[in-house]
Design an enzyme around this catalytic site. Structure first.
Site, PDB file in Angstrom:
ATOM      1  N   PHE A   1      -5.799  -0.345   7.086  1.00 35.65           N
ATOM      2  CA  PHE A   1      -6.971   0.318   6.494  1.00 35.65           C
ATOM      3  C   PHE A   1      -7.532   1.284   7.542  1.00 35.65           C
ATOM      4  O   PHE A   1      -8.716   1.276   7.864  1.00 35.65           O
ATOM      5  CB  PHE A   1      -8.027  -0.687   6.053  1.00 35.65           C
ATOM      6  CG  PHE A   1      -7.544  -1.707   5.060  1.00 35.65           C
ATOM      7  CD1 PHE A   1      -7.511  -1.433   3.705  1.00 35.65           C
ATOM      8  CD2 PHE A   1      -7.104  -2.956   5.487  1.00 35.65           C
ATOM      9  CE1 PHE A   1      -7.054  -2.377   2.788  1.00 35.65           C
ATOM     10  CE2 PHE A   1      -6.649  -3.910   4.582  1.00 35.65           C
ATOM     11  CZ  PHE A   1      -6.623  -3.617   3.228  1.00 35.65           C
TER      12      PHE A   1
ATOM     13  N   CYS B   1     -17.352  -5.556   6.589  1.00 33.68           N
ATOM     14  CA  CYS B   1     -18.704  -5.193   6.173  1.00 33.68           C
ATOM     15  C   CYS B   1     -19.247  -6.186   5.151  1.00 33.68           C
ATOM     16  O   CYS B   1     -20.275  -5.933   4.527  1.00 33.68           O
ATOM     17  CB  CYS B   1     -18.726  -3.778   5.598  1.00 33.68           C
ATOM     18  SG  CYS B   1     -17.652  -3.563   4.151  1.00 33.68           S
TER      19      CYS B   1
END
Length: 400
Positions: free
Chosen positions: A263, A357
């Site tokens: 990612f 997150c």
């Protein structure tokens, strides 16, 4: 009268009646709630402070400006700790890294036409009401300085009844602006927009997905390497937050000669780490990898960097594919990376730097790695979203 017993992960106060969730209160406070829902603080908490921003009462952009910095830091650490404890995990926590006031370098404003012109700002809490925020304490002064340009763009982009979305990113050579609108980009409008961008010193202006004009490259600096991200590409919210996350990832992967970055985005971690190691960057969005590759090719004194466009949700790297790497960096979106984590757990990789997150999916994925024999020596919480419930997390996972 009600007593606030605790806060939820969204910052709502759990009241002593067992059913009420009250915004903008703190544990231990005694409150009165009128029939119209108005809340009066009868006994304030010692952690209650005057909000640093004059827009706090009306704006919905922040949730916790009524609490001291020390309280917010502890509350955010506790959000992560409770998510991990739900899986039986109790790691050591490093001190939280909180970004300064007015450091948010990217924001999504809304713009609406009015009888007198245009209004640009944030929505009120749980409301369609648009709030003007000229003294916002969250975003950088450079973003606030774009308000005249955004107001002019609103007059061109917003319909009489609808709003325009205005995503603004600070760059060294002017703001990078992405306009979201229902209006088509006509040849005449393109000329008008180009003149507007030039007059206000914008670096780049994009209308929906169509670039209008690039006056200066809207570069971002990743460890000394300049990258021009595609419009709307992911970027860490603050430079201070990015620096804290990178420092932790760099520490975790020290000594690794070959690293795979999953990612990878436009190279937030890839390019700085390439100063000392070979990197393979994997990302589903080819435009971001193109930007990363161009940045690497124009960079100086960087080791070899390769890229691979791949959907890691549908086609994660398999365990045998990690055999040629010494360490993994993984920074998935809020959904986490369940399939990829399971493949990592079955691999022989010894070192993982995981950034997240979302405390809930981070804890879920951490549990899979712990059960596979990894240790989690510490957790670092990074607060880039001051006065909000959002957090970033970075942690090492190691095994012998």
């Amino acid at each position: 009268m009600l007593t606030i017993e605790s806060l939820t992960h969204l910052g709502l106060g759990r009241a002593s009646d067992g059913r009420s969730l009250i915004p903008r209160v703190l544990p231990g406070e005694e409150i009165d709630v009128a029939q119209d829902g108005t809340v009066r603080i009868v006994t304030p908490s010692p952690d209650r402070v005057a909000a640093p921003c004059r827009h706090f009462k009306s704006c919905g952009g922040c949730a916790m400006q009524h609490a001291s910095d020390e309280f917010v830091a502890g509350w955010k650490q506790d959000i992560v700790a409770r998510a991990l404890a739900a899986h039986g995990l109790h790691p050591a926590f490093r001190a939280i890294a909180t970004s300064p006031v007015q450091s948010r370098r990217r924001a999504k404003f809304a713009g609406r036409r009015t009888k007198k012109g245009a209004l640009v700002g944030f929505h009120g809490k749980a409301s369609h009401t648009l709030i003007d925020v000229p003294d916002c304490q969250l975003v950088t002064p450079a973003l606030l300085a774009t308000m005249p340009a955004l107001q002019e763009l609103t007059l061109l982009a917003a319909s009489r009844k609808g709003e325009a979305d205005l995503t603004v990113t600070e760059t060294a050579l002017g703001a990078d602006v992405l306009v979201g609108t229902d209006k088509d980009l006509t040849p005449d409008l393109r000329v008008t927009l180009a003149a507007l961008a030039n007059a206000h010193g914008l670096s780049r202006l994009v209308w929906n997905d169509e670039p209008v004009v690039t006056i200066n490259p809207p570069d971002q600096d990743f460890g000394g390497t300049k990258v021009t991200p595609p419009p709307g590409a992911f970027l860490q919210a603050t430079k201070a937050g990015e620096t804290a996350l990178l420092a932790a990832v760099d520490e975790i992967t020290q000594g690794a000669a070959r690293i795979v970055d999953l990612f990878a985005g436009c190279g937030t971690f890839t390019l700085p780490l390439a100063a000392r190691a070979e990197l393979h960057a994997v990302e589903s969005e080819s435009a971001m990898l193109t930007a990363l590759d161009r940045g690497w090719r124009a960079g100086r004194n960087l080791r070899k960097v390769t890229t691979e466009t791949r959907d890691l949700f549908r086609r994660p790297l398999e365990p045998d594919e990690f055999a040629k790497y010494d360490a993994v960096v993984i920074d998935p979106p809020r959904a986490g990376a369940e399939a990829q984590i399971e493949a990592l757990a079955r691999s022989d990789i010894k070192t993982i730097a995981m950034v997240s997150c979302n405390p809930v999916t981070f804890a879920r994925d951490a549990k899979v790695l712990i059960d596979a024999g990894f240790a989690m020596p510490w957790v670092q919480v990074v607060d880039q979203f001051r006065w909000s419930p959002h957090v970033e997390i970075v942690s090492p996972f190691t095994r012998k």
